[in-house]
Write an enzyme that holds these catalytic residues in place. Structure first.
Site, PDB file in Angstrom:
ATOM      1  N   ALA A  51      22.889  15.505 -15.952  1.00 54.58           N
ATOM      2  CA  ALA A  51      22.333  16.745 -15.390  1.00 54.58           C
ATOM      3  C   ALA A  51      20.949  16.955 -15.987  1.00 54.58           C
ATOM      4  O   ALA A  51      20.691  16.617 -17.144  1.00 54.58           O
ATOM      5  CB  ALA A  51      23.241  17.918 -15.741  1.00 54.58           C
ATOM      6  N   ARG A  77      35.760   4.039 -10.114  1.00 61.18           N
ATOM      7  CA  ARG A  77      35.243   4.180  -8.744  1.00 61.18           C
ATOM      8  C   ARG A  77      33.987   5.044  -8.739  1.00 61.18           C
ATOM      9  O   ARG A  77      33.157   4.943  -7.863  1.00 61.18           O
ATOM     10  CB  ARG A  77      36.309   4.804  -7.836  1.00 61.18           C
ATOM     11  CG  ARG A  77      37.526   3.911  -7.645  1.00 61.18           C
ATOM     12  CD  ARG A  77      38.658   4.679  -7.030  1.00 61.18           C
ATOM     13  NE  ARG A  77      39.031   5.845  -7.845  1.00 61.18           N
ATOM     14  CZ  ARG A  77      39.946   6.735  -7.511  1.00 61.18           C
ATOM     15  NH1 ARG A  77      40.582   6.621  -6.368  1.00 61.18           N
ATOM     16  NH2 ARG A  77      40.224   7.738  -8.316  1.00 61.18           N
ATOM     17  N   CYS A 132       9.730   8.127  -5.501  1.00 62.42           N
ATOM     18  CA  CYS A 132      10.596   7.568  -4.450  1.00 62.42           C
ATOM     19  C   CYS A 132      11.634   8.508  -3.870  1.00 62.42           C
ATOM     20  O   CYS A 132      11.769   8.608  -2.647  1.00 62.42           O
ATOM     21  CB  CYS A 132      11.327   6.354  -4.992  1.00 62.42           C
ATOM     22  SG  CYS A 132      10.246   4.958  -5.213  1.00 62.42           S
ATOM     23  N   THR A 189       2.679   4.718   1.040  1.00 65.65           N
ATOM     24  CA  THR A 189       3.235   5.277   2.281  1.00 65.65           C
ATOM     25  C   THR A 189       3.690   6.707   1.987  1.00 65.65           C
ATOM     26  O   THR A 189       4.885   6.990   1.969  1.00 65.65           O
ATOM     27  CB  THR A 189       4.438   4.444   2.777  1.00 65.65           C
ATOM     28  OG1 THR A 189       5.357   4.284   1.681  1.00 65.65           O
ATOM     29  CG2 THR A 189       4.025   3.079   3.264  1.00 65.65           C
ATOM     30  N   PRO A 190       2.717   7.590   1.714  1.00 73.34           N
ATOM     31  CA  PRO A 190       3.084   8.956   1.321  1.00 73.34           C
ATOM     32  C   PRO A 190       3.749   9.714   2.467  1.00 73.34           C
ATOM     33  O   PRO A 190       3.645   9.301   3.619  1.00 73.34           O
ATOM     34  CB  PRO A 190       1.732   9.589   0.985  1.00 73.34           C
ATOM     35  CG  PRO A 190       0.717   8.790   1.742  1.00 73.34           C
ATOM     36  CD  PRO A 190       1.263   7.403   1.836  1.00 73.34           C
ATOM     37  N   GLY A 236      15.948  18.439 -12.884  1.00 76.98           N
ATOM     38  CA  GLY A 236      15.712  17.971 -11.507  1.00 76.98           C
ATOM     39  C   GLY A 236      15.101  16.597 -11.509  1.00 76.98           C
ATOM     40  O   GLY A 236      14.400  16.230 -12.446  1.00 76.98           O
ATOM     41  N   LYS A 268      16.928   0.210   1.387  1.00 74.34           N
ATOM     42  CA  LYS A 268      16.083   0.798   0.344  1.00 74.34           C
ATOM     43  C   LYS A 268      16.185   2.329   0.385  1.00 74.34           C
ATOM     44  O   LYS A 268      16.370   2.989  -0.644  1.00 74.34           O
ATOM     45  CB  LYS A 268      14.640   0.334   0.553  1.00 74.34           C
ATOM     46  CG  LYS A 268      13.609   1.068  -0.261  1.00 74.34           C
ATOM     47  CD  LYS A 268      13.684   0.738  -1.737  1.00 74.34           C
ATOM     48  CE  LYS A 268      12.750   1.631  -2.506  1.00 74.34           C
ATOM     49  NZ  LYS A 268      12.553   1.265  -3.866  1.00 74.34           N
ATOM     50  N   VAL A 321       0.838  -1.205   0.000  1.00 75.44           N
ATOM     51  CA  VAL A 321       0.000   0.000   0.000  1.00 75.44           C
ATOM     52  C   VAL A 321       0.876   1.258   0.000  1.00 75.44           C
ATOM     53  O   VAL A 321       2.074   1.189   0.230  1.00 75.44           O
ATOM     54  CB  VAL A 321      -0.927   0.034   1.237  1.00 75.44           C
ATOM     55  CG1 VAL A 321      -1.997  -1.040   1.109  1.00 75.44           C
ATOM     56  CG2 VAL A 321      -0.128  -0.135   2.506  1.00 75.44           C
ATOM     57  N   THR A 353       7.698   1.031   0.634  1.00 74.70           N
ATOM     58  CA  THR A 353       8.883   1.671   1.228  1.00 74.70           C
ATOM     59  C   THR A 353       8.460   2.341   2.521  1.00 74.70           C
ATOM     60  O   THR A 353       7.541   3.147   2.528  1.00 74.70           O
ATOM     61  CB  THR A 353       9.446   2.746   0.292  1.00 74.70           C
ATOM     62  OG1 THR A 353       9.673   2.149  -0.961  1.00 74.70           O
ATOM     63  CG2 THR A 353      10.734   3.306   0.838  1.00 74.70           C
ATOM     64  N   GLU A 372      11.535  -3.048  -3.072  1.00 78.25           N
ATOM     65  CA  GLU A 372      11.531  -3.133  -4.534  1.00 78.25           C
ATOM     66  C   GLU A 372      12.486  -2.091  -5.104  1.00 78.25           C
ATOM     67  O   GLU A 372      12.410  -0.922  -4.750  1.00 78.25           O
ATOM     68  CB  GLU A 372      10.108  -2.869  -5.037  1.00 78.25           C
ATOM     69  CG  GLU A 372       9.947  -3.062  -6.518  1.00 78.25           C
ATOM     70  CD  GLU A 372      10.524  -4.397  -6.963  1.00 78.25           C
ATOM     71  OE1 GLU A 372      10.016  -5.430  -6.551  1.00 78.25           O
ATOM     72  OE2 GLU A 372      11.513  -4.386  -7.717  1.00 78.25           O
TER      73      GLU A 372
HETATM   74  C1  UDX Z   1      13.976   5.137  -8.558  1.00 73.96           C
HETATM   75  C2  UDX Z   1      15.131   4.137  -8.370  1.00 73.96           C
HETATM   76  O1  UDX Z   1      15.962   4.151  -9.518  1.00 73.96           O
HETATM   77  C3  UDX Z   1      14.569   2.762  -8.124  1.00 73.96           C
HETATM   78  O2  UDX Z   1      15.628   1.846  -7.855  1.00 73.96           O
HETATM   79  C4  UDX Z   1      13.625   2.796  -6.949  1.00 73.96           C
HETATM   80  O3  UDX Z   1      13.047   1.545  -6.753  1.00 73.96           O
HETATM   81  C5  UDX Z   1      12.538   3.848  -7.173  1.00 73.96           C
HETATM   82  O4  UDX Z   1      13.116   5.104  -7.446  1.00 73.96           O
HETATM   83  P1  UDX Z   1      12.337   5.801 -10.556  1.00 73.96           P
HETATM   84  O5  UDX Z   1      11.865   6.890  -9.655  1.00 73.96           O
HETATM   85  O6  UDX Z   1      11.316   4.967 -11.229  1.00 73.96           O
HETATM   86  O7  UDX Z   1      13.273   4.789  -9.744  1.00 73.96           O
HETATM   87  O8  UDX Z   1      13.225   6.434 -11.720  1.00 73.96           O
HETATM   88  P2  UDX Z   1      14.774   6.786 -11.951  1.00 73.96           P
HETATM   89  O9  UDX Z   1      15.181   6.218 -13.240  1.00 73.96           O
HETATM   90  O10 UDX Z   1      15.599   6.434 -10.783  1.00 73.96           O
HETATM   91  O11 UDX Z   1      14.732   8.376 -12.150  1.00 73.96           O
HETATM   92  C6  UDX Z   1      14.336   9.258 -11.114  1.00 73.96           C
HETATM   93  C7  UDX Z   1      14.459  10.693 -11.574  1.00 73.96           C
HETATM   94  O12 UDX Z   1      15.814  11.076 -11.696  1.00 73.96           O
HETATM   95  C8  UDX Z   1      13.812  10.977 -12.934  1.00 73.96           C
HETATM   96  O13 UDX Z   1      13.140  12.210 -12.882  1.00 73.96           O
HETATM   97  C9  UDX Z   1      15.003  11.031 -13.865  1.00 73.96           C
HETATM   98  O14 UDX Z   1      14.746  11.804 -15.008  1.00 73.96           O
HETATM   99  C10 UDX Z   1      16.038  11.675 -12.970  1.00 73.96           C
HETATM  100  N1  UDX Z   1      17.426  11.391 -13.366  1.00 73.96           N
HETATM  101  C11 UDX Z   1      17.899  10.098 -13.386  1.00 73.96           C
HETATM  102  C12 UDX Z   1      18.265  12.432 -13.710  1.00 73.96           C
HETATM  103  O15 UDX Z   1      17.863  13.609 -13.695  1.00 73.96           O
HETATM  104  N2  UDX Z   1      19.558  12.168 -14.044  1.00 73.96           N
HETATM  105  C13 UDX Z   1      20.054  10.892 -14.059  1.00 73.96           C
HETATM  106  O16 UDX Z   1      21.256  10.724 -14.372  1.00 73.96           O
HETATM  107  C14 UDX Z   1      19.201   9.824 -13.727  1.00 73.96           C
END
Ligand code: UDX
Length: 440
Positions: free
Chosen positions: A249, A241, A257, A72-73, A252, A201, A70, A112, A142
């Site tokens: 970049a 590394r 998550c 978890t906001p 945002g 997580k 469910v 989460t 997850e």
């Molecule tokens: C993320 C985590 O990757 C995932 O492991 C976790 O379970 C949930 O949160 P998600 O939110 O679906 O997944 O998308 P993700 O691909 O991580 O991108 C998140 C945000 O970061 C997006 O807005 C994306 O555009 C941005 N982003 C990502 C960047 O701005 N630059 C990057 O290099 C990578």
């Protein structure tokens, strides 16, 4: 759950939700979530060993393992609003499971949640159930990312399962391990204690988001110095590394998550008397907020300090490509900033529903704000008559657009703000656009 059903035909998976329209959608031809490859997974397993129902009582009674998935906001009211997670739904679930169970079960937290929630779950379960029943609580966070969910589930970097360090706890862990082992190599299935799993997580998401905020902070410095942030990212990413991923970049990060989990981490650090650690992680969000507003400010400054009455086209509204999800999308904040400045918005996103965009931009039906928003079904229509074009989501199709045609239809000078650095800026400049790209 669909993937477990798909990979393990001998396991019956029932997805229960009290939201009837959501369940109806999962049972229909048009799934409520857009995710590449998901249709095939659901349609293969549905009716075979995957079922969607609103009958949570029967689903609980039948199950040997219950995944609590469910929402978890972040809490929006009362104490620690804006930081702590709202665990109302998790607790209600635990009470339902306790009330309707007729045999002992494994309860898996998939949502989460803050560290130590498993303990509360266990307390609620045992305080409300019949004496001869026992519940083992496991944590199984997850890690899939939206847009690549099916791929990530099919071949994850790792699966994490936390359980109690008792004999029963370890047996429960082994039961869940054996489910995933149907298609995932055991060497990729990590088992830990409950707290490590829950915390991992939050920390994984905090580290990923931190990389984006780090490179975004440098993007601003690049703009002042004449360095190119993509070149810097490439150069530092070659250091094994550091590694090349998550260094793009952007305007945002968004998604359901990152912000929520970092706020959760910050709350935990405060709770455990570690304000310095809390401040350190909070700044990852601080830079992200700043980056979004910096992008809007750039648009306003470039358009001669006023966007009042000007049409601005926004390409993309989802928080990233290949999803129709808009949660915490940078587009929302940029859109709101521009509306505050009395701009007119023309928005095109290939997947996001109109009702979602209106909701996110707080534009109620009949409101003055709503009148200033036009939702279009192509980038060309959005750009027609616009003073500026802003790319907010990196949909692949945007790079294929006919920008000469777009330029023709726009007001001059025609500005283009690439919030994702996905377009060919040299080509755009040659056409006549005034281009702003993040970190260049
Ligand atoms: C993320 C985590 O990757 C995932 O492991 C976790 O379970 C949930 O949160 P998600 O939110 O679906 O997944 O998308 P993700 O691909 O991580 O991108 C998140 C945000 O970061 C997006 O807005 C994306 O555009 C941005 N982003 C990502 C960047 O701005 N630059 C990057 O290099 C990578």
């Amino acid at each position: 759950m669909a993937m477990i059903a798909y990979k393990c035909p001998e396991i019956k998976v029932t997805v229960a939700d009290i939201n009837e329209s959501r369940i109806n959608a999962w049972n229909s031809e048009e799934l409520p979530v857009f995710e590449p490859g998901l249709d095939e997974v659901v349609k293969t397993a549905r009716g075979r060993n995957l079922f969607f129902t609103t009958d949570k009582v029967s689903a609980i009674k039948e199950a040997d393992i219950v995944f609590v998935s469910v929402g978890t906001p972040t809490k929006s009211y009362g104490m620690n609003a804006g930081q702590a997670a709202d665990l109302k739904y998790v607790e209600l679930c635990a009470r339902d499971i306790a009330e309707h169970s007729e045999h002992s079960k494994i309860v898996v937290e998939k949502s989460t949640i803050p560290v130590k929630t498993a303990e509360s779950l266990k307390t609620v379960l045992s305080a409300n159930s019949q004496d001869d029943l026992s519940f083992q609580v496991l944590s199984n966070p997850e890690f899939l990312a939206e847009g690549t969910a099916v791929e990530d589930l099919n071949d994850p970097d790792r699966v994490l399962i936390g359980g109690e360090e008792t004999e029963e706890g370890q047996q429960a862990v082994e039961t869940l391990v054996s489910v995933y082992a149907n298609w995932i190599d055991r060497s990729k299935i990590i088992t830990t204690n409950l707290w490590s799993s829950e915390l991992s997580k939050l920390v994984a998401n905090a580290f990923l988001a931190q990389r984006i905020s780090s490179i975004n902070s440098i993007s601003a410095l690049c703009e002042r110095t004449g360095a190119n942030v993509d070149e810097v990212a490439f150069a530092i990413g070659k250091d094994s590394r550091i590694g090349p991923k998550f260094l793009k970049a952007s305007v945002g990060f968004g998604g359901s998550c990152f912000q929520k989990d970092i706020l959760n981490l910050v709350y935990l650090c405060h709770h455990f008397g570690l304000p310095e650690v809390a401040d350190y992680w909070h700044q990852v969000i601080g830079i992200n907020d700043w980056q979004k507003h910096r992008f809007s400010k750039n648009i306003i400054d470039s358009l001669f300090n006023t966007v009042n009455g000007k049409r601005i086209a926004m390409l993309g509204f989802a928080f990233k490509k290949d999803t129709n999800d808009t949660r915490e999308s940078a587009a929302i904040y940029v859109g709101r900033d521009l509306l505050e400045e009395q701009a007119n918005l023309a928005i095109y996103d290939p997947k996001v529903a109109a009702s979602q965009i209106y909701f996110d931009l707080e534009a109620d039906e009949g409101s003055e704000r709503r009148e200033r928003i036009e939702l279009t079904d192509s980038a060309y229509v959005a750009a027609k008559g616009a003073h500026a074009l802003a790319v907010l989501t990196e949909w692949d199709a945007f790079a294929e657009l006919d920008f000469e045609r777009i330029y023709e239809g726009m007001m001059k000078p025609a500005f283009l703000f690439d919030g994702r650095n996905v377009l060919d800026h040299e080509k755009l400049r040659a056409i006549g656009f005034k281009v702003y790209a993040i970190g260049r």
